[in-house]
Design a protein around this motif. Structure first.
Motif, PDB file in Angstrom:
ATOM      1  N   ASP A 149       0.818  -1.209   0.000  1.00 48.10           N
ATOM      2  CA  ASP A 149       0.000   0.000   0.000  1.00 48.10           C
ATOM      3  C   ASP A 149       0.855   1.264   0.000  1.00 48.10           C
ATOM      4  O   ASP A 149       0.572   2.233   0.720  1.00 48.10           O
ATOM      5  CB  ASP A 149      -0.970  -0.007   1.187  1.00 48.10           C
ATOM      6  CG  ASP A 149      -1.983  -1.146   1.105  1.00 48.10           C
ATOM      7  OD1 ASP A 149      -2.408  -1.467  -0.017  1.00 48.10           O
ATOM      8  OD2 ASP A 149      -2.340  -1.698   2.159  1.00 48.10           O
ATOM      9  N   GLY A 150       1.952   1.242  -0.772  1.00 51.29           N
ATOM     10  CA  GLY A 150       2.797   2.426  -0.929  1.00 51.29           C
ATOM     11  C   GLY A 150       3.861   2.624   0.130  1.00 51.29           C
ATOM     12  O   GLY A 150       4.639   3.574   0.059  1.00 51.29           O
ATOM     13  N   ARG A 151       3.968   1.756   1.101  1.00 50.62           N
ATOM     14  CA  ARG A 151       4.967   1.900   2.168  1.00 50.62           C
ATOM     15  C   ARG A 151       5.998   0.784   2.065  1.00 50.62           C
ATOM     16  O   ARG A 151       5.650  -0.404   2.129  1.00 50.62           O
ATOM     17  CB  ARG A 151       4.272   1.847   3.522  1.00 50.62           C
ATOM     18  CG  ARG A 151       5.200   2.142   4.656  1.00 50.62           C
ATOM     19  CD  ARG A 151       4.454   2.449   5.918  1.00 50.62           C
ATOM     20  NE  ARG A 151       5.434   2.690   6.978  1.00 50.62           N
ATOM     21  CZ  ARG A 151       5.227   2.417   8.229  1.00 50.62           C
ATOM     22  NH1 ARG A 151       4.061   1.932   8.610  1.00 50.62           N
ATOM     23  NH2 ARG A 151       6.152   2.643   9.119  1.00 50.62           N
ATOM     24  N   ALA A 152       7.276   1.159   1.892  1.00 48.71           N
ATOM     25  CA  ALA A 152       8.355   0.187   1.713  1.00 48.71           C
ATOM     26  C   ALA A 152       8.961  -0.212   3.056  1.00 48.71           C
ATOM     27  O   ALA A 152       9.122   0.624   3.955  1.00 48.71           O
ATOM     28  CB  ALA A 152       9.436   0.767   0.810  1.00 48.71           C
ATOM     29  N   HIS A 153       9.300  -1.504   3.167  1.00 48.78           N
ATOM     30  CA  HIS A 153       9.914  -2.055   4.379  1.00 48.78           C
ATOM     31  C   HIS A 153      11.106  -2.904   3.952  1.00 48.78           C
ATOM     32  O   HIS A 153      10.944  -3.875   3.207  1.00 48.78           O
ATOM     33  CB  HIS A 153       8.925  -2.940   5.135  1.00 48.78           C
ATOM     34  CG  HIS A 153       7.635  -2.270   5.474  1.00 48.78           C
ATOM     35  ND1 HIS A 153       7.467  -1.538   6.616  1.00 48.78           N
ATOM     36  CD2 HIS A 153       6.470  -2.201   4.784  1.00 48.78           C
ATOM     37  CE1 HIS A 153       6.236  -1.058   6.643  1.00 48.78           C
ATOM     38  NE2 HIS A 153       5.610  -1.444   5.547  1.00 48.78           N
ATOM     39  N   ALA A 154      12.306  -2.549   4.414  1.00 47.29           N
ATOM     40  CA  ALA A 154      13.506  -3.344   4.151  1.00 47.29           C
ATOM     41  C   ALA A 154      13.649  -4.353   5.283  1.00 47.29           C
ATOM     42  O   ALA A 154      13.765  -3.973   6.456  1.00 47.29           O
ATOM     43  CB  ALA A 154      14.731  -2.454   4.053  1.00 47.29           C
ATOM     44  N   ARG A 162       4.128  -7.594   9.453  1.00 46.30           N
ATOM     45  CA  ARG A 162       2.714  -7.983   9.444  1.00 46.30           C
ATOM     46  C   ARG A 162       1.901  -6.809   8.928  1.00 46.30           C
ATOM     47  O   ARG A 162       2.120  -5.665   9.328  1.00 46.30           O
ATOM     48  CB  ARG A 162       2.257  -8.356  10.842  1.00 46.30           C
ATOM     49  CG  ARG A 162       0.771  -8.726  10.893  1.00 46.30           C
ATOM     50  CD  ARG A 162       0.325  -9.072  12.270  1.00 46.30           C
ATOM     51  NE  ARG A 162       0.300  -7.863  13.067  1.00 46.30           N
ATOM     52  CZ  ARG A 162       0.088  -7.839  14.370  1.00 46.30           C
ATOM     53  NH1 ARG A 162      -0.105  -8.950  15.025  1.00 46.30           N
ATOM     54  NH2 ARG A 162       0.075  -6.705  15.030  1.00 46.30           N
ATOM     55  N   PHE A 163       0.938  -7.084   8.037  1.00 43.95           N
ATOM     56  CA  PHE A 163       0.095  -6.023   7.512  1.00 43.95           C
ATOM     57  C   PHE A 163      -1.166  -6.606   6.896  1.00 43.95           C
ATOM     58  O   PHE A 163      -1.238  -7.797   6.617  1.00 43.95           O
ATOM     59  CB  PHE A 163       0.844  -5.190   6.462  1.00 43.95           C
ATOM     60  CG  PHE A 163       1.349  -5.974   5.283  1.00 43.95           C
ATOM     61  CD1 PHE A 163       0.598  -6.099   4.126  1.00 43.95           C
ATOM     62  CD2 PHE A 163       2.595  -6.602   5.334  1.00 43.95           C
ATOM     63  CE1 PHE A 163       1.070  -6.826   3.040  1.00 43.95           C
ATOM     64  CE2 PHE A 163       3.066  -7.330   4.250  1.00 43.95           C
ATOM     65  CZ  PHE A 163       2.301  -7.447   3.106  1.00 43.95           C
ATOM     66  N   ARG A 164      -2.140  -5.745   6.693  1.00 40.19           N
ATOM     67  CA  ARG A 164      -3.333  -6.076   5.918  1.00 40.19           C
ATOM     68  C   ARG A 164      -3.180  -5.359   4.588  1.00 40.19           C
ATOM     69  O   ARG A 164      -2.879  -4.166   4.561  1.00 40.19           O
ATOM     70  CB  ARG A 164      -4.609  -5.615   6.606  1.00 40.19           C
ATOM     71  CG  ARG A 164      -4.992  -6.480   7.773  1.00 40.19           C
ATOM     72  CD  ARG A 164      -6.441  -6.199   8.169  1.00 40.19           C
ATOM     73  NE  ARG A 164      -6.830  -6.995   9.284  1.00 40.19           N
ATOM     74  CZ  ARG A 164      -7.300  -8.235   9.198  1.00 40.19           C
ATOM     75  NH1 ARG A 164      -7.429  -8.806   8.026  1.00 40.19           N
ATOM     76  NH2 ARG A 164      -7.641  -8.904  10.261  1.00 40.19           N
ATOM     77  N   LEU A 165      -3.407  -6.065   3.515  1.00 38.46           N
ATOM     78  CA  LEU A 165      -3.191  -5.511   2.192  1.00 38.46           C
ATOM     79  C   LEU A 165      -4.507  -5.107   1.541  1.00 38.46           C
ATOM     80  O   LEU A 165      -5.413  -5.910   1.396  1.00 38.46           O
ATOM     81  CB  LEU A 165      -2.461  -6.530   1.309  1.00 38.46           C
ATOM     82  CG  LEU A 165      -2.012  -6.041  -0.055  1.00 38.46           C
ATOM     83  CD1 LEU A 165      -1.043  -4.864   0.081  1.00 38.46           C
ATOM     84  CD2 LEU A 165      -1.359  -7.166  -0.828  1.00 38.46           C
ATOM     85  N   TRP A 166      -4.562  -3.834   1.143  1.00 42.87           N
ATOM     86  CA  TRP A 166      -5.753  -3.301   0.484  1.00 42.87           C
ATOM     87  C   TRP A 166      -5.462  -2.873  -0.954  1.00 42.87           C
ATOM     88  O   TRP A 166      -6.371  -2.752  -1.760  1.00 42.87           O
ATOM     89  CB  TRP A 166      -6.300  -2.106   1.269  1.00 42.87           C
ATOM     90  CG  TRP A 166      -6.712  -2.488   2.645  1.00 42.87           C
ATOM     91  CD1 TRP A 166      -5.971  -2.356   3.785  1.00 42.87           C
ATOM     92  CD2 TRP A 166      -7.931  -3.099   3.039  1.00 42.87           C
ATOM     93  NE1 TRP A 166      -6.669  -2.854   4.862  1.00 42.87           N
ATOM     94  CE2 TRP A 166      -7.886  -3.311   4.430  1.00 42.87           C
ATOM     95  CE3 TRP A 166      -9.076  -3.502   2.345  1.00 42.87           C
ATOM     96  CZ2 TRP A 166      -8.922  -3.894   5.137  1.00 42.87           C
ATOM     97  CZ3 TRP A 166     -10.115  -4.080   3.062  1.00 42.87           C
ATOM     98  CH2 TRP A 166     -10.033  -4.267   4.438  1.00 42.87           C
ATOM     99  N   GLY A 167      -4.201  -2.616  -1.263  1.00 41.71           N
ATOM    100  CA  GLY A 167      -3.854  -2.104  -2.590  1.00 41.71           C
ATOM    101  C   GLY A 167      -2.700  -2.856  -3.211  1.00 41.71           C
ATOM    102  O   GLY A 167      -2.606  -4.074  -3.117  1.00 41.71           O
TER     103      GLY A 167
END
Length: 188
Positions: A149-154, A162-167
């Motif tokens: 959802d537009g936020r990068a994590h290295a 952990r995340f919920r994906l909407w996009g």
């Protein structure tokens, strides 16, 4: 518990799951099927067994055949899935290898997948298969950049996201070595 009783318990659970998956209240399902709210509630709690006519009404509301619904509950998922029996899919073009560690089952909400990306691999998805899909990504070896959802994590070895994906989402191998990660997918 007898086999028939086990099927009835699984059927009750599956009917409750189907309603929850659609976000319907008991009242809404009652309106769609012409079956009373109290009967539906007792059915989902396993207090009563459905008649063929009742099951047919529910199948029509859920857009599935009775045979499909019964197949989903007649046999449970395997308790152990041996490594040699796990399905592996390879996308040579993108450099992605996907192993279904715990194959999905219609009556369960989660699965475990092992992913391997070769160096330089960069995969983008324009949308999740199911909006609100919960994912846990645990890096086992190497480095991985996950954009959700537009936020990068290295992420590096041992890190978990952990995340919920909407996009949109993107998976990119970091470094000169392949990245191997475990992905836990949980349906909303």
């Amino acid at each position: 518990m007898r086999s028939e009783e086990l099927v009835e318990v699984r059927l009750a659970e599956r009917l409750a799951e189907l309603r929850a998956e659609r976000g319907w209240s008991l009242e809404e399902l009652a309106e769609r099927t012409g079956v009373s709210r109290s009967t539906l509630s007792r059915l989902e709690r396993g207090e009563i067994s459905p008649t063929a006519a009742l099951l047919n009404r529910l199948c029509a509301a859920y857009g599935r055949t009775m045979s499909r619904l019964l197949a989903e509950v007649e046999s449970g998922p395997p308790q152990v899935v041996r490594a040699a029996e796990q399905a592996v899919w390879r996308d040579e073009e993108s450099g992605f290898v996907r192993r279904s560690v715990s194959p999905p089952h219609a009556g369960l909400r989660g699965e475990v997948v092992e992913g391997v990306l070769r160096p330089g691999a960069d995969i983008s998805y324009d949308r999740p298969p199911v909006p609100g899909l919960e994912q846990h990504i645990w890096v086992l070896e190497g480095g991985l950049e996950v954009t959700a959802d537009g936020r990068a994590h290295a992420l590096r070895e041992g890190d978990c996201l952990r995340f919920r994906l909407w996009g949109t989402s993107r998976f990119r191998c970091l470094g000169s070595e392949p990245v191997r990660y475990a992905l836990l997918v949980v349906l909303p």
